[in-house]
Write an enzyme that holds these catalytic residues in place. Structure first.
Site, PDB file in Angstrom:
ATOM      1  N   ILE A 286      48.553  42.767  34.917  1.00  0.00           N
ATOM      2  CA  ILE A 286      48.470  41.665  34.073  1.00  0.00           C
ATOM      3  C   ILE A 286      49.217  40.345  34.972  1.00  0.00           C
ATOM      4  O   ILE A 286      50.238  41.011  35.389  1.00  0.00           O
ATOM      5  CB  ILE A 286      48.973  41.435  32.834  1.00  0.00           C
ATOM      6  CG1 ILE A 286      48.090  42.465  31.785  1.00  0.00           C
ATOM      7  CG2 ILE A 286      48.534  40.182  32.325  1.00  0.00           C
ATOM      8  CD1 ILE A 286      46.712  42.123  31.817  1.00  0.00           C
TER       9      ILE A 286
ATOM     10  N   HIS B 171      35.767  43.329  33.044  1.00  0.00           N
ATOM     11  CA  HIS B 171      36.043  44.219  32.017  1.00  0.00           C
ATOM     12  C   HIS B 171      34.941  44.922  31.648  1.00  0.00           C
ATOM     13  O   HIS B 171      33.776  44.401  31.353  1.00  0.00           O
ATOM     14  CB  HIS B 171      36.666  43.500  30.797  1.00  0.00           C
ATOM     15  CG  HIS B 171      37.182  44.534  29.772  1.00  0.00           C
ATOM     16  ND1 HIS B 171      38.355  45.451  30.104  1.00  0.00           N
ATOM     17  CD2 HIS B 171      36.782  44.714  28.627  1.00  0.00           C
ATOM     18  CE1 HIS B 171      38.300  46.106  28.792  1.00  0.00           C
ATOM     19  NE2 HIS B 171      37.536  45.831  28.013  1.00  0.00           N
TER      20      HIS B 171
ATOM     21  N   ASP C  77      43.932  34.749  31.601  1.00  0.00           N
ATOM     22  CA  ASP C  77      44.948  34.092  30.980  1.00  0.00           C
ATOM     23  C   ASP C  77      46.210  35.149  30.938  1.00  0.00           C
ATOM     24  O   ASP C  77      46.141  36.229  31.289  1.00  0.00           O
ATOM     25  CB  ASP C  77      44.719  33.421  29.690  1.00  0.00           C
ATOM     26  CG  ASP C  77      44.350  34.125  28.857  1.00  0.00           C
ATOM     27  OD1 ASP C  77      44.495  35.486  28.694  1.00  0.00           O
ATOM     28  OD2 ASP C  77      43.898  33.979  27.425  1.00  0.00           O
TER      29      ASP C  77
ATOM     30  N   GLY D  65      47.217  36.828  28.572  1.00  0.00           N
ATOM     31  CA  GLY D  65      46.949  38.165  27.568  1.00  0.00           C
ATOM     32  C   GLY D  65      46.489  39.172  28.405  1.00  0.00           C
ATOM     33  O   GLY D  65      45.688  39.074  29.509  1.00  0.00           O
TER      34      GLY D  65
HETATM   35  C1  GRF Z   1      35.537  48.456  36.570  1.00  0.00           C
HETATM   36  O1  GRF Z   1      34.735  49.112  35.440  1.00  0.00           O
HETATM   37  C2  GRF Z   1      36.601  47.566  36.112  1.00  0.00           C
HETATM   38  O2  GRF Z   1      36.014  46.651  35.163  1.00  0.00           O
HETATM   39  C3  GRF Z   1      37.655  48.464  35.232  1.00  0.00           C
HETATM   40  O3  GRF Z   1      37.475  49.794  36.164  1.00  0.00           O
HETATM   41  C4  GRF Z   1      36.425  49.507  37.087  1.00  0.00           C
HETATM   42  C5  GRF Z   1      36.873  49.275  38.452  1.00  0.00           C
HETATM   43  O4  GRF Z   1      36.028  50.085  39.258  1.00  0.00           O
HETATM   44  N1  GRF Z   1      38.920  47.907  34.960  1.00  0.00           N
HETATM   45  P1  GRF Z   1      36.048  49.772  40.798  1.00  0.00           P
HETATM   46  O5  GRF Z   1      37.369  49.779  41.090  1.00  0.00           O
HETATM   47  O6  GRF Z   1      35.563  48.415  41.063  1.00  0.00           O
HETATM   48  O7  GRF Z   1      35.129  50.850  41.368  1.00  0.00           O
END
Ligand code: GRF
Length: 203
Positions: free
Chosen positions: A96, A111, A143, A145
């Site tokens: 974060i 995400h 942000d 969070g």
């Molecule tokens: C993605 O799904 C991202 O949203 C999650 O981890 C994965 C990262 O994949 N937090 P990469 O490193 O872009 O292959």
């Protein structure tokens, strides 16, 4: 930003497939953005190797190398600022970011779930455990969070019988890469506004 090329700093922690999708898109000048640097919170990851192969400058700031989180926050903000980004993109970046970065630059995050459901580090696992039949991916402004910023774009992915975390995450990542590329491109080419929780791309 419509008449210039947007400068992106991309932050990664892992395999960097989302970064690769951005690198591939940015080869085309009409995409409207180029990646000027890639930062990471750890060494030895494929995300950094992808940047190096593309001759993009990289930097690494590990939290444990700093006496406090505040110091790390300030240092990574400085490392980012050197590259004068128009947009910072967290592409699988597992930290974060603090106020020093968030107050200085717009920061986009991605995400692997349909927020506000299943935020946090295990969005795919939590969606499976929740028994949902549809999950997906979300691109949002960051942000302070954990996955709480205003949502910019989302796309749904069906959950199939027999899916495990790895199989579902791979299917989500394919969709996520396209969504991230499309969203970043439209944001840098058209600009965006935020009204309350609503993000609108374009004028
Ligand atoms: C993605 O799904 C991202 O949203 C999650 O981890 C994965 C990262 O994949 N937090 P990469 O490193 O872009 O292959």
């Amino acid at each position: 930003m419509s008449n210039s090329v947007g400068r992106l700093v991309v932050l990664v922690s892992g395999s960097g497939t989302n970064l690769q999708a951005l690198l591939d898109a940015a080869v085309n000048p009409s995409y409207g953005a180029r990646i000027v640097a890639v930062g990471a919170d750890r060494e030895g990851i494929e995300g950094l190797a992808r940047a190096e192969r593309a001759s993009i400058p990289t930097f690494v700031e590990r939290v444990k190398d700093h006496p406090s989180r505040q110091e790390w926050d300030e240092t990574i903000a400085r490392r980012i600022a050197v590259h004068e980004p128009d947009l910072v993109v967290c592409a699988g970046f597992m930290k974060i970011l603090g106020a020093p970065t968030l107050d200085a630059f717009p920061v986009l995050n991605t995400h692997p779930a349909l927020l506000p459901s299943f935020p946090g580090a295990h969005g795919v696992r939590d969606a499976l455990a929740g028994g949902v039949r549809v999950t997906g991916c979300t691109v949002m402004l960051a942000d302070a969070g954990v996955d709480t910023g205003p949502i910019v774009a989302q796309e749904a992915v069906r959950v199939f019988d027999g899916d495990d975390e790895e199989r579902l995450h791979e299917r989500i990542k394919t969709v996520e890469q396209g969504l991230l590329v499309d969203t970043v491109g439209r944001m840098v080419r058209e600009g965006w506004t935020v009204t309350g929780r609503t993000v609108r791309i374009g004028n």
